[in-house]
Design a protein around this motif. Structure first.
Motif, PDB file in Angstrom:
ATOM      1  N   ALA A 264       1.427   3.295  -3.569  1.00  8.77           N
ATOM      2  CA  ALA A 264       2.483   2.595  -2.818  1.00  8.77           C
ATOM      3  C   ALA A 264       2.750   1.240  -3.469  1.00  8.77           C
ATOM      4  O   ALA A 264       1.866   0.389  -3.531  1.00  8.77           O
TER       5      ALA A 264
ATOM      6  N   SER B  46       6.304  -0.582   2.557  1.00  6.85           N
ATOM      7  CA  SER B  46       7.213   0.437   3.089  1.00  6.85           C
ATOM      8  C   SER B  46       6.899   1.819   2.523  1.00  6.85           C
ATOM      9  O   SER B  46       7.278   2.838   3.113  1.00  6.85           O
ATOM     10  N   GLN B  47       6.225   1.846   1.382  1.00  7.91           N
ATOM     11  CA  GLN B  47       5.872   3.132   0.776  1.00  7.91           C
ATOM     12  C   GLN B  47       4.539   3.686   1.275  1.00  7.91           C
ATOM     13  O   GLN B  47       4.129   4.768   0.870  1.00  7.91           O
TER      14      GLN B  47
ATOM     15  N   ASN C 229       3.554   5.521   3.519  1.00 11.39           N
ATOM     16  CA  ASN C 229       4.105   6.470   4.478  1.00 11.39           C
ATOM     17  C   ASN C 229       3.530   7.852   4.193  1.00 11.39           C
ATOM     18  O   ASN C 229       3.856   8.482   3.180  1.00 11.39           O
TER      19      ASN C 229
ATOM     20  N   ASN D 178       6.075  10.858   3.897  1.00 10.91           N
ATOM     21  CA  ASN D 178       6.733  10.932   2.589  1.00 10.91           C
ATOM     22  C   ASN D 178       5.761  11.356   1.494  1.00 10.91           C
ATOM     23  O   ASN D 178       6.117  12.111   0.580  1.00 10.91           O
ATOM     24  N   TYR D 179       4.520  10.846   1.592  1.00 17.08           N
ATOM     25  CA  TYR D 179       3.515  11.163   0.566  1.00 17.08           C
ATOM     26  C   TYR D 179       3.202  12.653   0.559  1.00 17.08           C
ATOM     27  O   TYR D 179       3.171  13.303  -0.501  1.00 17.08           O
TER      28      TYR D 179
END
Length: 790
Positions: free
Chosen positions: A226, A230-231, A233, A236-237
């Motif tokens: 990340a 915000s990444q 997540n 999403n991952y």
């Protein structure tokens, strides 16, 4: 809703047919690849409605966007579809298909192990050993030190403390099947990661949770990948992970929503400090949003700070004997690359040697899988354990201190990063030495914190490193516990070293680090305390020159019995008797032989000299000396006298095994008579034998004869042995003298073991010690005067 499915648009059908042609597939082959019947595939290409899950699978198999084929906007998500549509056969089909697509990825992630100091990779399933867990976390139990000491009756009990004995061990797999949300806690190197990888593989094969899809995530990699908060997540991952395997995000969302994933989060404690809180929040959010899935998270037991709602917690138990044996046998086949036959043979040799009494300290370390791996690696080189184990313990310590994390690229940004490895080791040396000296195997947290403060505070005045050591003592303790696992919390607020072997080794290291300024009398004052014996052995093993320590040990041992006139007389006889025996063995070894066997034969049953044949002093000096004919004769004569004592006791107390002792007596007496060379002694023994009634022909007659005449017969035997062999005396030691003699024997055995373990002893010191072993003070002085005159 008039239709519960999707239909392809004309443009979508053309794109699908082109993709099918490019793959050189027929519709039948496409259906076979998907594991479904031909009918939905035919409907799809005819533009008819098919179930949404089938529609998505067909598009994914063809490498097409299902939204484009259906003529829908790209941002259409699965929430638009009623959940009822994805239950039953369609959902099961999706699970099977996605598992198939994920199969290679899971095998690549989880079935290959990079083991410490092993060049080649190892298949996990070739080495995996089933783990057990404890359902009660030991560090959360409210117990007092006195409670722990009740379990600590011997060194071998040390690893079973903190409730291990009282708790039922549950197979790890059973715990997973019991709890949909599980936190697996464990010490460093206890097998946490391997367990999660095993679960992933078994799920992937359909052996565990066959209606779930394994999703294995190294939390450290998730955090590192990340670029910003915000990444962080997980949705999403995981979606990206699945997309890389050809699974559309929409399918992933369906599976998550329907609770069809077995999500394995490995290494919560390995997350960099600056991201730890964010990762914790994200895991909490994700597990609560997609609560229908099954979750297993692992973490070092001391590092766990946050308790996730709904998660049961278990602790990985140390290996028991059976697990150690299973692991070792697999190791020598799978890791050492032996043939199956050779691997089994060396595995059995390893197990047999591991259970020898002298390897008890190595056996203690073997309950931790990472250390067991290292011990197998050491054994593999020579097919035996090192005679001088200090280096093995040093390497085991280094594995826990830094090598295990370094091998896996883990940097723990904890408070102790300001402590260099040297400083950390010296702190551990001091903690071990002080606590061991005070016989503190368990310490209240407040006491440890004070010991840490006592060590660190002086550094701030004398050491430039100390300018960086603005450390909170409790944080240092927690860091050592988390990062190295050398301290464990046995109960709430009560700590100990993870292994007694480490406490002993670190105590010895503290002594060696203080050499040559260390006052040896301080250590030697503990020479009669058996709990210190391993410290003595490790110390001489690490000293560059052990002369001074060994000489002080010898001096203290001689003075131990110097004040007892009867024991000095006994040692004088011991010297005279051993000197009269014609043998090529060292005089000290022969003295040790007669000390043991004469004292055994002179004592009554249940009060005999206590010794373990595996630790005989004479064996430590030269090996087995019983094959010498003259010594063998005396051994059988000693045994005969000992059996006479046993028979007296057995008949006097009407014991059921009296006749067993009678048979043992007859065998020993016959063996002795056969070995006698002196014709006069042989004649005397034959005369004595004629007086004995036959045991087997009339046991009751023998019993009656012995009760009336056995004592007198035994006295005749003793008189003859004293006259012809100068053995068989009844020394009539009192209880205090017997205990002192036992103590004297034990410390002489320790001295010989130290001689054999020492890294270096000058030849002249070794010779002097060996020549004066087990001698009375007067005889030692005579020997020294003789050497001076020569």
């Amino acid at each position: 809703m008039t239709s519960q499915g999707l239909r392809a648009s004309p443009e979508g059908i053309r794109a699908a047919k082109t993709a099918l042609t490019d793959k050189t597939w027929s519709q039948h082959k496409l259906a076979t690849a998907l594991g479904i019947t031909r009918q939905p595939v035919s409907k799809f290409f005819a533009g008819e409605s098919v179930s949404r899950s089938c529609f998505v699978q067909i598009c994914q198999q063809l490498g097409l966007s299902w939204q484009k084929v259906a003529g829908l906007p790209e941002d259409v998500a699965f929430e638009a579809t009623p959940k009822a549509q994805f239950k039953g056969a369609d959902l099961d089909t999706l699970v099977r298909e996605v598992r198939q697509k994920r199969q290679d990825k899971i095998q690549d992630q989880c079935n290959i192990l990079q083991m410490l100091d092993i060049a080649q990779t190892v298949q996990l399933m070739d080495i995996y050993t089933n783990i057990n867990v404890l359902e009660e976390i030991t560090s959360l139990q409210w117990r007092e030190i006195s409670d722990l000491l009740k379990d600590f009756k011997s060194e071998s009990d040390f690893n079973q403390l903190g409730g291990y004995k009282r708790q039922r061990r549950l197979p790890g797999l059973e715990a997973v099947l019991r709890h949909s949300k599980l936190m697996v806690l464990g010490k460093p190197g206890s097998g946490k990661t391997t367990f999660l990888q095993y679960l992933a593989i078994e799920c992937n094969k359909g052996e565990v949770q066959p209606n779930h899809i394994a999703t294995y995530i190294r939390v450290k990699e998730f955090a590192e990948d990340a670029k910003n908060d915000s990444q962080l997540n997980l949705l999403n991952y995981i979606s990206q992970e699945f997309l890389n395997c050809g699974v559309e995000k929409e399918s992933t969302k369906i599976l998550l929503t329907q609770g069809k994933l077995l999500i394995l989060l490995d290494g919560l404690d390995e997350v960099p400090a600056e991201k730890a809180d964010k990762v914790t929040i994200e895991i909490r959010r994700f597990t609560q949003t997609f609560y229908r899935n099954q979750f297993v998270i692992n973490c070092r037991i001391a590092a766990q700070k946050y308790r996730y709602q709904g998660f049961a917690e278990v602790e990985i138990a140390d290996f028991d004997q059976e697990q150690v044996e299973v692991f070792a046998k697999k190791w020598f086949f799978a890791v050492a690359l032996n043939s199956k036959e050779d691997g089994e043979a060396i595995g059995n040799l390893f197990i047999n040697q591991l259970h020898l009494p002298e390897n008890q300290h190595i056996r203690e370390l073997a309950v931790t899988p990472i250390l067991l791996h290292w011990i197998c690696l050491v054994f593999q080189v020579k097919g035996e354990f090192p005679l001088k184990p200090a280096k093995l313990y040093e390497q085991a310590l280094n594995i826990l201190l830094f090598r295990w994390d370094k091998t896996r690229g883990i940097k723990r940004d904890r408070i102790a990063h300001n402590l260099t490895l040297v400083t950390k080791k010296k702190l551990l040396f001091q903690l071990a030495a002080i606590s061991f000296e005070q016989e503190d195997y368990f310490l209240e947290q407040e006491k440890i914190l004070q010991l840490i403060a006592d060590y660190l505070e002086p550094l701030q005045n004398i050491n430039s490193e100390a300018t960086q050591l603005q450390l909170d003592n409790e944080a240092v303790l927690k860091a050592i516990e988390i990062e190295n696992g050398l301290f464990v919390e046995r109960a709430r607020g009560i700590y100990s070293f993870s292994h007694l072997t480490f406490q002993e080794y670190l105590t010895a290291r503290n002594i060696v680090e203080s050499y040559p300024a260390y006052a040896w009398n301080n250590l030697v004052s503990h020479i009669t305390e058996k709990r210190w014996h391993q410290v003595f052995l490790l110390t001489v093993n690490m000293l560059p020159n052990a002369d001074e320590m060994l000489q002080i040990m010898k001096q203290n041992i001689d003075f131990l019995v110097a004040g007892d006139e009867r024991l000095q007389y006994f040692l004088t006889w011991l010297h005279q008797k051993s000197s009269s025996v014609s043998t090529h063995y060292k005089a000290a070894a022969v003295r040790a032989f007669y000390l043991v066997y004469d004292e055994r034969s002179s004592c009554h049953r249940h009060r005999a000299f206590v010794y373990n044949s595996g630790y005989d002093l004479e064996y430590a000096l030269v090996g087995n000396i019983a094959f010498d004919s003259e010594l063998a004769l005396d051994e059988f004569l000693f045994s005969t006298v000992a059996c006479v004592n046993e028979l007296d006791f057995a008949f006097e107390h009407s014991l059921n095994d009296a006749l067993d002792h009678a048979h043992a007596f007859a065998i020993a007496f016959d063996e002795a008579a056969d070995l006698v060379v002196d014709p006069k002694l042989k004649q005397v023994l034959q005369k004595l034998k004629k007086q004995l009634p036959k045991i087997d022909s009339n046991p009751e007659k023998f019993r009656g004869w012995w009760q009336s005449k056995g004592k007198a017969w035994g006295e005749q035997l003793r008189d003859m042995l004293i006259k012809y062999r100068n053995i068989g005396y009844d020394w009539q030691f009192n209880q205090q003298q017997k205990e002192l003699l036992q103590q004297y024997y034990d410390v002489n055995k320790l001295l010989v073991d130290c001689l054999n373990s020492a890294a270096y002893v000058t030849p002249i010191v070794r010779q002097e010690i060996e020549e004066t072993l087990l001698l009375a003070i007067a005889d030692i002085q005579k020997l020294r005067n003789s050497c001076i005159n020569d």
